[in-house]
Design an enzyme around this catalytic site. Sequence first.
Site, PDB file in Angstrom:
ATOM      1  N   SER A 190      -9.374   9.166  -7.872  1.00  0.00           N
ATOM      2  CA  SER A 190      -7.957   9.482  -7.623  1.00  0.00           C
ATOM      3  C   SER A 190      -7.139   8.772  -8.688  1.00  0.00           C
ATOM      4  CB  SER A 190      -7.513   8.995  -6.239  1.00  0.00           C
ATOM      5  OG  SER A 190      -7.277   7.589  -6.262  1.00  0.00           O
TER       6      SER A 190
ATOM      7  N   TYR B 205      -4.675   6.738  -8.090  1.00  0.00           N
ATOM      8  CA  TYR B 205      -4.577   5.340  -7.652  1.00  0.00           C
ATOM      9  C   TYR B 205      -5.784   4.533  -8.149  1.00  0.00           C
ATOM     10  CZ  TYR B 205      -6.189   1.574  -4.681  1.00  0.00           C
ATOM     11  OH  TYR B 205      -6.751   0.397  -4.255  1.00  0.00           O
ATOM     12  N   HIS B 206      -6.990   5.048  -7.882  1.00  0.00           N
ATOM     13  CA  HIS B 206      -8.189   4.306  -8.293  1.00  0.00           C
ATOM     14  C   HIS B 206      -8.238   4.159  -9.826  1.00  0.00           C
ATOM     15  CE1 HIS B 206      -9.505   5.523  -4.176  1.00  0.00           C
ATOM     16  NE2 HIS B 206     -10.015   4.315  -4.195  1.00  0.00           N
TER      17      HIS B 206
ATOM     18  N   LYS C  51      -6.442   1.219 -11.085  1.00  0.00           N
ATOM     19  CA  LYS C  51      -7.227  -0.014 -10.927  1.00  0.00           C
ATOM     20  C   LYS C  51      -8.186  -0.197 -12.108  1.00  0.00           C
ATOM     21  CE  LYS C  51      -6.078  -1.583  -6.810  1.00  0.00           C
ATOM     22  NZ  LYS C  51      -5.196  -2.745  -6.674  1.00  0.00           N
TER      23      LYS C  51
ATOM     24  N   THR D 217     -10.959  -2.293  -6.766  1.00  0.00           N
ATOM     25  CA  THR D 217     -11.578  -1.522  -5.686  1.00  0.00           C
ATOM     26  C   THR D 217     -12.952  -1.013  -6.112  1.00  0.00           C
ATOM     27  OG1 THR D 217     -11.500   0.676  -4.674  1.00  0.00           O
ATOM     28  CG2 THR D 217      -9.948   0.293  -6.421  1.00  0.00           C
TER      29      THR D 217
HETATM   30  N1  LIG Z   1      -6.880  -2.514   2.349  1.00  0.00           N
HETATM   31  C1  LIG Z   1      -7.986  -2.084   1.756  1.00  0.00           C
HETATM   32  O1  LIG Z   1      -8.881  -1.540   2.416  1.00  0.00           O
HETATM   33  C2  LIG Z   1      -8.160  -2.259   0.275  1.00  0.00           C
HETATM   34  C3  LIG Z   1      -9.402  -1.918  -0.308  1.00  0.00           C
HETATM   35  C4  LIG Z   1      -9.589  -2.099  -1.673  1.00  0.00           C
HETATM   36  C5  LIG Z   1      -8.562  -2.618  -2.444  1.00  0.00           C
HETATM   37  N2  LIG Z   1      -7.361  -2.931  -1.862  1.00  0.00           N
HETATM   38  C6  LIG Z   1      -6.291  -3.481  -2.721  1.00  0.00           C
HETATM   39  O2  LIG Z   1      -5.785  -4.663  -2.140  1.00  0.00           O
HETATM   40  C7  LIG Z   1      -4.388  -4.769  -2.383  1.00  0.00           C
HETATM   41  C8  LIG Z   1      -3.651  -4.933  -1.058  1.00  0.00           C
HETATM   42  O3  LIG Z   1      -3.926  -3.808  -0.231  1.00  0.00           O
HETATM   43  P1  LIG Z   1      -3.256  -3.615   1.180  1.00  0.00           P
HETATM   44  O4  LIG Z   1      -4.158  -2.770   1.988  1.00  0.00           O
HETATM   45  O5  LIG Z   1      -2.817  -4.934   1.690  1.00  0.00           O
HETATM   46  O6  LIG Z   1      -1.995  -2.727   0.771  1.00  0.00           O
HETATM   47  P2  LIG Z   1      -0.490  -2.844   1.297  1.00  0.00           P
HETATM   48  O7  LIG Z   1       0.239  -1.663   0.758  1.00  0.00           O
HETATM   49  O8  LIG Z   1      -0.452  -3.087   2.750  1.00  0.00           O
HETATM   50  O9  LIG Z   1      -0.002  -4.156   0.529  1.00  0.00           O
HETATM   51  C9  LIG Z   1       0.480  -4.168  -0.783  1.00  0.00           C
HETATM   52  C10 LIG Z   1       1.838  -4.856  -0.739  1.00  0.00           C
HETATM   53  O10 LIG Z   1       2.333  -4.961  -2.066  1.00  0.00           O
HETATM   54  C11 LIG Z   1       3.704  -4.643  -2.059  1.00  0.00           C
HETATM   55  N3  LIG Z   1       4.050  -4.176  -3.405  1.00  0.00           N
HETATM   56  C12 LIG Z   1       3.599  -3.069  -4.046  1.00  0.00           C
HETATM   57  N4  LIG Z   1       4.153  -2.997  -5.268  1.00  0.00           N
HETATM   58  C13 LIG Z   1       4.959  -4.073  -5.405  1.00  0.00           C
HETATM   59  C14 LIG Z   1       5.788  -4.544  -6.444  1.00  0.00           C
HETATM   60  N5  LIG Z   1       5.951  -3.865  -7.576  1.00  0.00           N
HETATM   61  N6  LIG Z   1       6.478  -5.706  -6.241  1.00  0.00           N
HETATM   62  C15 LIG Z   1       6.359  -6.405  -5.080  1.00  0.00           C
HETATM   63  N7  LIG Z   1       5.565  -6.007  -4.061  1.00  0.00           N
HETATM   64  C16 LIG Z   1       4.875  -4.843  -4.223  1.00  0.00           C
HETATM   65  C17 LIG Z   1       3.864  -3.585  -0.993  1.00  0.00           C
HETATM   66  O11 LIG Z   1       5.190  -3.492  -0.499  1.00  0.00           O
HETATM   67  C18 LIG Z   1       2.870  -4.055   0.064  1.00  0.00           C
HETATM   68  O12 LIG Z   1       3.473  -4.879   1.032  1.00  0.00           O
HETATM   69  C19 LIG Z   1      -3.974  -3.523  -3.139  1.00  0.00           C
HETATM   70  O13 LIG Z   1      -3.929  -3.813  -4.517  1.00  0.00           O
HETATM   71  C20 LIG Z   1      -5.094  -2.559  -2.845  1.00  0.00           C
HETATM   72  O14 LIG Z   1      -5.252  -1.635  -3.883  1.00  0.00           O
HETATM   73  C21 LIG Z   1      -7.144  -2.762  -0.520  1.00  0.00           C
END
Ligand SMILES: NC(=O)c1ccc[n+]([C@@H]2O[C@H](COP(=O)([O-])OP(=O)(O)OC[C@H]3O[C@@H](n4cnc5c(N)ncnc54)[C@H](O)[C@@H]3O)[C@@H](O)[C@H]2O)c1
Length: 390
Positions: free
Chosen positions: A179, A181-182, A185, A144
């Site tokens: 945070s 979370y960040h 990453k 991120t």
């Molecule tokens: N959506 C955004 O704006 C955004 C921005 C920057 C980074 N990201 C990163 O992109 C990735 C996806 O984001 P998203 O928005 O789709 O989030 P999301 O929560 O919708 O999707 C993540 C998925 O991973 C699954 N998951 C989590 N831990 C797991 C595990 N141990 N085993 C199996 N499945 C697991 C969750 O159930 C979920 O369905 C994340 O790593 C997030 O940090 C997202």
Amino acid sequence: MRILILGGDGYLGWPTAMHFAGGGHEVLAVDNYLRRTIAQQTQSEALMASPNLHARAKLFESLSGHRIQVQIGDCADFRFLEDVVRSFLPDAIVHYAEQPSAPYSMIGFSEAQQTLNNNLNATFNVIWAVLMHAPDCQIVKLGTMGEYGTPNVDIEEGWIEIEHKGRKEKFLYPRQAGSLYHTTKVLDTDLLWFYVRTYGLRVTDLMQGPVYGLSTQEAELDERLMPNFHYDDIFGTVVNRFLVQAVAGVPLTVYGKGEQVRGYLNLNDTLQCVGLAVEKPAANGELRILNQFTELFSVNELADRVQRAGKRLGLEVKVQTLANPRKEKEEHYYNPVHKGLLELGLKPHLMTEEVLSDMLAKIIRCKEQIDATKILPRVRWDTAGTKSGH
Ligand SMILES: NC(=O)c1ccc[n+]([C@@H]2O[C@H](COP(=O)([O-])OP(=O)(O)OC[C@H]3O[C@@H](n4cnc5c(N)ncnc54)[C@H](O)[C@@H]3O)[C@@H](O)[C@H]2O)c1
């Protein structure tokens, strides 16, 4: 190619799985429904109910003819992930499987611990499963832009050359996340870099900004294939929260001065970026870091855009300022480089009034389900340190 999508039930994972399958790749989507579980526990359910992963894959196959294999399991469990990698033997792994909510990670001890354990273990297990069973497989990992924070100097694309006392060396760009979370990453990136430089893994770490959008070519086949849409304070991004507030007729809640600038991108551009990373992989022994966003704007500018798009649909949108629940700079310098993905061939889709109006129109169809009280911040950064959590 054989592409393994970890976190395949997620906001990004599901459209990515459909996109690769639609492109003729062999796709396996893995998820343990952690997001759905946390959403239930924190009353942060998505606005539109989405069928589970097996049901969505079946529906997608019946409409498109493209198969998505599904396995339900926990990537933080090494034996499970090892089995998946050993039997599927992927050419590429797209790793989305993390707990992605900053506010959730700041509720208290239990949520912080769960976020840390889940995210670090999932990444560590991906690395080891690849090293042991598919050493030539490339890893595309979602990081991120929040890893960098908001330093008072230009942000480079992952790396910076430092000259110190007459000598030079290239280092990971300094990172200071806002945070827990960040911070997971940041730690993921360090883990990846250790294993890349030690064992020659090939990794692309995508420093992504907030993603918006509900529409992709495949999701348009049936509304049950739409990506999850969260609008609450835990899982909803600022874009989603503002759009839902506009429809619900409550003022948009800007945190603090609203001059926080971030780099945003359209969901279709996430699909392009991940596709480009997979098609044009990092070399063995390379940790390629790319800053993944297409436009920069402040929270106040975003509120203006939502206001203008709402007007087109006859919505009267007001804006309100709230005390900032987060610890972040509300006015700051921000100039991140983002050239790598454009050089690979990214053609950006921008946040036009039309794109926002299209999202608003989809939300209006579910207006009755909106619970506007879910949008107000429930988590404050300044009290998180003292709570034990749930
Ligand atoms: N959506 C955004 O704006 C955004 C921005 C920057 C980074 N990201 C990163 O992109 C990735 C996806 O984001 P998203 O928005 O789709 O989030 P999301 O929560 O919708 O999707 C993540 C998925 O991973 C699954 N998951 C989590 N831990 C797991 C595990 N141990 N085993 C199996 N499945 C697991 C969750 O159930 C979920 O369905 C994340 O790593 C997030 O940090 C997202």
